[in-house]
Design an enzyme around this catalytic site. Sequence first.
Site, PDB file in Angstrom:
ATOM      1  N   GLU A   1     -32.075  10.096 -68.868  1.00 58.44           N
ATOM      2  CA  GLU A   1     -31.007  10.637 -68.104  1.00 58.44           C
ATOM      3  C   GLU A   1     -29.715  10.589 -68.751  1.00 58.44           C
ATOM      4  OE1 GLU A   1     -30.923  10.016 -64.006  1.00 58.44           O
ATOM      5  OE2 GLU A   1     -33.072  10.178 -63.755  1.00 58.44           O
TER       6      GLU A   1
ATOM      7  N   GLU B   1     -35.333   4.082 -59.385  1.00 58.82           N
ATOM      8  CA  GLU B   1     -34.297   3.179 -58.727  1.00 58.82           C
ATOM      9  C   GLU B   1     -34.863   2.291 -57.645  1.00 58.82           C
ATOM     10  OE1 GLU B   1     -31.091   5.902 -57.868  1.00 58.82           O
ATOM     11  OE2 GLU B   1     -30.859   6.516 -59.665  1.00 58.82           O
TER      12      GLU B   1
HETATM   13  O1  G3I Z   1     -28.630  20.027 -50.055  1.00 60.48           O
HETATM   14  C1  G3I Z   1     -27.915  19.144 -49.235  1.00 60.48           C
HETATM   15  C2  G3I Z   1     -27.007  20.075 -48.156  1.00 60.48           C
HETATM   16  O2  G3I Z   1     -27.984  20.816 -47.382  1.00 60.48           O
HETATM   17  C3  G3I Z   1     -26.220  19.230 -47.196  1.00 60.48           C
HETATM   18  O3  G3I Z   1     -25.422  19.752 -46.411  1.00 60.48           O
HETATM   19  C4  G3I Z   1     -25.282  18.145 -48.279  1.00 60.48           C
HETATM   20  C5  G3I Z   1     -24.619  17.264 -47.467  1.00 60.48           C
HETATM   21  O4  G3I Z   1     -24.455  16.167 -48.340  1.00 60.48           O
HETATM   22  O5  G3I Z   1     -26.358  17.612 -49.344  1.00 60.48           O
HETATM   23  C6  G3I Z   1     -26.988  18.468 -49.917  1.00 60.48           C
HETATM   24  O6  G3I Z   1     -27.736  17.508 -50.823  1.00 60.48           O
HETATM   25  C7  G3I Z   1     -27.387  16.794 -51.794  1.00 60.48           C
HETATM   26  C8  G3I Z   1     -28.125  17.048 -53.118  1.00 60.48           C
HETATM   27  O7  G3I Z   1     -27.589  16.339 -54.279  1.00 60.48           O
HETATM   28  C9  G3I Z   1     -28.463  18.613 -53.355  1.00 60.48           C
HETATM   29  O8  G3I Z   1     -27.143  18.775 -53.745  1.00 60.48           O
HETATM   30  C10 G3I Z   1     -27.169  15.247 -51.609  1.00 60.48           C
HETATM   31  O9  G3I Z   1     -26.339  15.124 -50.533  1.00 60.48           O
HETATM   32  C11 G3I Z   1     -26.782  14.380 -53.054  1.00 60.48           C
HETATM   33  O10 G3I Z   1     -26.586  13.289 -52.476  1.00 60.48           O
HETATM   34  C12 G3I Z   1     -27.706  14.980 -53.904  1.00 60.48           C
HETATM   35  O11 G3I Z   1     -27.212  14.441 -54.818  1.00 60.48           O
HETATM   36  C13 G3I Z   1     -28.033  14.036 -56.189  1.00 60.48           C
HETATM   37  C14 G3I Z   1     -28.231  12.555 -56.324  1.00 60.48           C
HETATM   38  O12 G3I Z   1     -29.143  12.454 -57.550  1.00 60.48           O
HETATM   39  C15 G3I Z   1     -29.077  11.855 -55.264  1.00 60.48           C
HETATM   40  O13 G3I Z   1     -30.389  12.347 -55.286  1.00 60.48           O
HETATM   41  C16 G3I Z   1     -27.396  14.634 -57.372  1.00 60.48           C
HETATM   42  O14 G3I Z   1     -27.355  16.145 -57.120  1.00 60.48           O
HETATM   43  C17 G3I Z   1     -28.490  14.361 -58.719  1.00 60.48           C
HETATM   44  O15 G3I Z   1     -27.835  14.845 -59.787  1.00 60.48           O
HETATM   45  C18 G3I Z   1     -28.733  12.965 -58.700  1.00 60.48           C
HETATM   46  O16 G3I Z   1     -29.471  12.635 -59.716  1.00 60.48           O
HETATM   47  C19 G3I Z   1     -29.782  11.176 -59.830  1.00 60.48           C
HETATM   48  C20 G3I Z   1     -31.364  11.391 -60.316  1.00 60.48           C
HETATM   49  O17 G3I Z   1     -32.136  11.692 -59.351  1.00 60.48           O
HETATM   50  C21 G3I Z   1     -31.723   9.721 -60.406  1.00 60.48           C
HETATM   51  N1  G3I Z   1     -31.017   9.125 -61.367  1.00 60.48           N
HETATM   52  C22 G3I Z   1     -29.431   9.008 -61.160  1.00 60.48           C
HETATM   53  C23 G3I Z   1     -29.059  10.619 -61.191  1.00 60.48           C
HETATM   54  C24 G3I Z   1     -27.629  10.845 -60.936  1.00 60.48           C
HETATM   55  O18 G3I Z   1     -26.834  10.183 -61.813  1.00 60.48           O
END
Ligand code: G3I
Length: 333
Positions: free
Chosen positions: A260, A153
């Site tokens: 994905e 991205e």
């Molecule tokens: O683990 C932390 C936790 O410690 C914290 O308290 C909490 C507060 O928001 O956040 C947690 O982290 C989250 C993480 O997922 C793990 O659960 C992040 O906020 C959250 O933004 C993150 O979301 C992920 C997102 O990418 C952002 O990286 C999604 O699970 C994941 O499925 C999504 O995947 C992306 C691919 O990497 C790239 N392409 C798009 C795709 C989503 O459609």
Amino acid sequence: MKIATLILPVIAISEASQVPITGTTPLRTEAAKKNIIIGSGAINPSYLNDPEFAAVLSREFNSLSPENEGKWTFLNPSKGLYNWTSLDRLVEFAENNDMVVKGHGLISGCCNPDYILNETDPTALRASLLDHFKAFMLRYDGSRVDRWDVVTEVIKTQGGGLDPNFFYRILGPGYIADAFRLARIASPKAKLFINENLVETLPGKRQELYDLVSGLVAEEVPIDGVALQMHITEVAPIPGVLTDMVKSYNALGLEVAIAEMDVHTLNTTAQTDIYAAVMNEALDANITDISFWGFTDKHLYTWIPGAKPLMFDEEYKPKGAYYATHAALKQCD
Ligand code: G3I
């Protein structure tokens, strides 16, 4: 020897009986006949504790990739400290089940630790990138991790320029070329991808990605392919768009993969039709690396409240999307 042959089928039947059957051959059986990678991303290693999840994943797919466990803050939260346990478990699962692994999360706008985000010196940041890439890629080099999303991205979500993420702000637009060069140093043989969203839907962003990637190729940056995320909301890409993208990137000597895919809609009939349309066009265009962002609605990631974007339901029963994918794999040449 006789004991083993007597016992093994009993184990197979008892495991299989806990998982709903599909009534057809596994996706990976059809894919293997045509040398196609059919994978599931978004595999959080803790999901493997669920025997049904593990059984369906290994039965249907020949590739997997992690969800967040390879993103910087989760893997390497402070300088020199690496949490390998989760990723090791994924790679071991893949090895035990004859699957390959796609590395995901080398550089991402999200999920970077403070010790990196506090860095303001470009030279020091490049050195941290190289350390991180070497640690991550070398650990799995020569194993089943055969391809990587190097950057993810890099263009603004709706297009209109590079995303001004942290790496862009410190290193400038050249951070993308830097990342590929450093990744090639860390892993001389793995395939290196640029991973992007929405280009199949937004013509302007599609052109921007092409301009960026053709520029990288012209500069002899070591890039092997373009990974289309293919997160679809409600409406399929216009027929022909995917085929045209494959032709234009193939002409640059690059591969196109679907990395994905999922379909976010409350209309399951439309969802099935979209899975069918995308799979058929992708396979006709000779895309040979297709992964979904998960496979069961038990573990989904969606921005449409109530949408269930994946091909198995919460109880691992196959949905129309599964059979559409299966039919496309079975029919393609
Ligand atoms: O683990 C932390 C936790 O410690 C914290 O308290 C909490 C507060 O928001 O956040 C947690 O982290 C989250 C993480 O997922 C793990 O659960 C992040 O906020 C959250 O933004 C993150 O979301 C992920 C997102 O990418 C952002 O990286 C999604 O699970 C994941 O499925 C999504 O995947 C992306 C691919 O990497 C790239 N392409 C798009 C795709 C989503 O459609």
